[in-house]
Motif scaffolding. Structure first.
Motif, mmCIF file in Angstrom:
data_model
loop_
_atom_site.group_PDB
_atom_site.id
_atom_site.type_symbol
_atom_site.label_atom_id
_atom_site.label_comp_id
_atom_site.label_asym_id
_atom_site.label_seq_id
_atom_site.Cartn_x
_atom_site.Cartn_y
_atom_site.Cartn_z
ATOM 1 N N TYR A 78 0.845 -1.185 0.000
ATOM 2 C CA TYR A 78 0.000 0.000 0.000
ATOM 3 C C TYR A 78 0.883 1.238 0.000
ATOM 4 N N PHE A 79 0.589 2.193 -0.889
ATOM 5 C CA PHE A 79 1.326 3.444 -0.981
ATOM 6 C C PHE A 79 0.405 4.578 -0.565
ATOM 7 N N SER A 80 0.927 5.553 0.202
ATOM 8 C CA SER A 80 0.106 6.709 0.569
ATOM 9 C C SER A 80 0.946 7.981 0.535
ATOM 10 N N ASP A 81 0.250 9.091 0.315
ATOM 11 C CA ASP A 81 0.838 10.429 0.289
ATOM 12 C C ASP A 81 0.122 11.245 1.353
ATOM 13 N N ASN A 82 0.843 11.614 2.404
ATOM 14 C CA ASN A 82 0.256 12.362 3.525
ATOM 15 C C ASN A 82 -1.008 11.681 4.054
ATOM 16 N N GLY A 83 -0.988 10.352 4.120
ATOM 17 C CA GLY A 83 -2.098 9.594 4.684
ATOM 18 C C GLY A 83 -3.193 9.214 3.704
ATOM 19 N N GLU A 84 -3.125 9.716 2.470
ATOM 20 C CA GLU A 84 -4.129 9.385 1.447
ATOM 21 C C GLU A 84 -3.544 8.330 0.512
ATOM 22 N N PHE A 85 -4.290 7.230 0.322
ATOM 23 C CA PHE A 85 -3.781 6.159 -0.526
ATOM 24 C C PHE A 85 -3.552 6.645 -1.952
ATOM 25 N N ILE A 86 -2.485 6.138 -2.553
ATOM 26 C CA ILE A 86 -2.171 6.407 -3.955
ATOM 27 C C ILE A 86 -2.552 5.148 -4.718
ATOM 28 N N GLY A 87 -3.594 5.220 -5.514
ATOM 29 C CA GLY A 87 -4.004 4.069 -6.304
ATOM 30 C C GLY A 87 -4.406 2.874 -5.464
ATOM 31 N N ALA A 88 -4.510 1.745 -6.143
ATOM 32 C CA ALA A 88 -4.903 0.478 -5.504
ATOM 33 C C ALA A 88 -3.665 -0.226 -4.951
ATOM 34 N N PRO A 89 -3.861 -1.132 -3.984
ATOM 35 C CA PRO A 89 -2.722 -1.912 -3.475
ATOM 36 C C PRO A 89 -2.055 -2.676 -4.610
ATOM 37 N N LYS A 90 -0.757 -2.886 -4.489
ATOM 38 C CA LYS A 90 0.018 -3.546 -5.544
ATOM 39 C C LYS A 90 0.573 -4.885 -5.067
ATOM 40 N N VAL A 91 0.620 -5.841 -5.976
ATOM 41 C CA VAL A 91 1.291 -7.110 -5.733
ATOM 42 C C VAL A 91 2.753 -6.885 -6.097
#
Length: 153
Positions: free
Chosen positions: A67-80
């Motif tokens: 899971y990637f986030s920017d200032n607590g907001e997710f960036i896109g969908a989770p990645k495999v």
């Protein structure tokens, strides 16, 4: 051998096994560490430009979603993680200032701070003129509507 000495030996072996299990359990969290590093391509980050965020992952939970986030907001969908041990996502900052990019996987997190500056102007706009009429159809439509509203069509 008496039954009492067999009980003592059995208890001793049990305590040894229990101690070995305790050491294994205490050592386990480091084996499950997942996010090893986070990086953002480039060095002069600008609003509206797309960058690749790369996370290096590993340990026993290396195959779990990232899971990637920017200032607590997710960036896109989770990645495999693919290829194994690595996960990437595209990121396009929309605001200037400090951005804390965080990567999470299997209970492990790692963050990096990125400074984003305003996008530089391309210099193609006109200066000194505040005319609302443009040469495009949208400009003509807007100019016509304002003319009607202001009584000067």
């Amino acid at each position: 051998m008496t039954s009492l000495s067999i009980i003592r030996r059995g208890a001793g072996a049990g305590l040894t096994a229990l101690a070995a299990t305790a050491v294994t359990v205490l050592a386990a969290p480091s084996a499950y560490a997942a996010v090893q590093s986070v990086s953002v391509e480039g060095s002069d980050h600008k609003v509206g430009t797309t960058y690749t965020i790369t996370a290096e992952v590993g340990g026993a939970s290396g195959g779990l979603l990232v899971y990637f986030s920017d200032n607590g907001e997710f960036i896109g969908a989770p990645k495999v993680p693919w290829p194994p041990g690595s996960s990437t996502i595209e990121w396009k900052p929309s605001t200037p200032g400090q951005h804390i990019i965080t990567v999470e996987q299997g209970g492990s997190t790692k963050s990096i701070v990125v400074e984003v500056s305003k996008a530089s102007s391309g210099g193609t706009g006109s200066s000194g003129s505040s005319s609302l009429s443009g040469t495009g159809s949208a400009g003509k439509l807007l100019g016509g509507l304002l003319g009607v509203l202001l009584g000067s069509s």
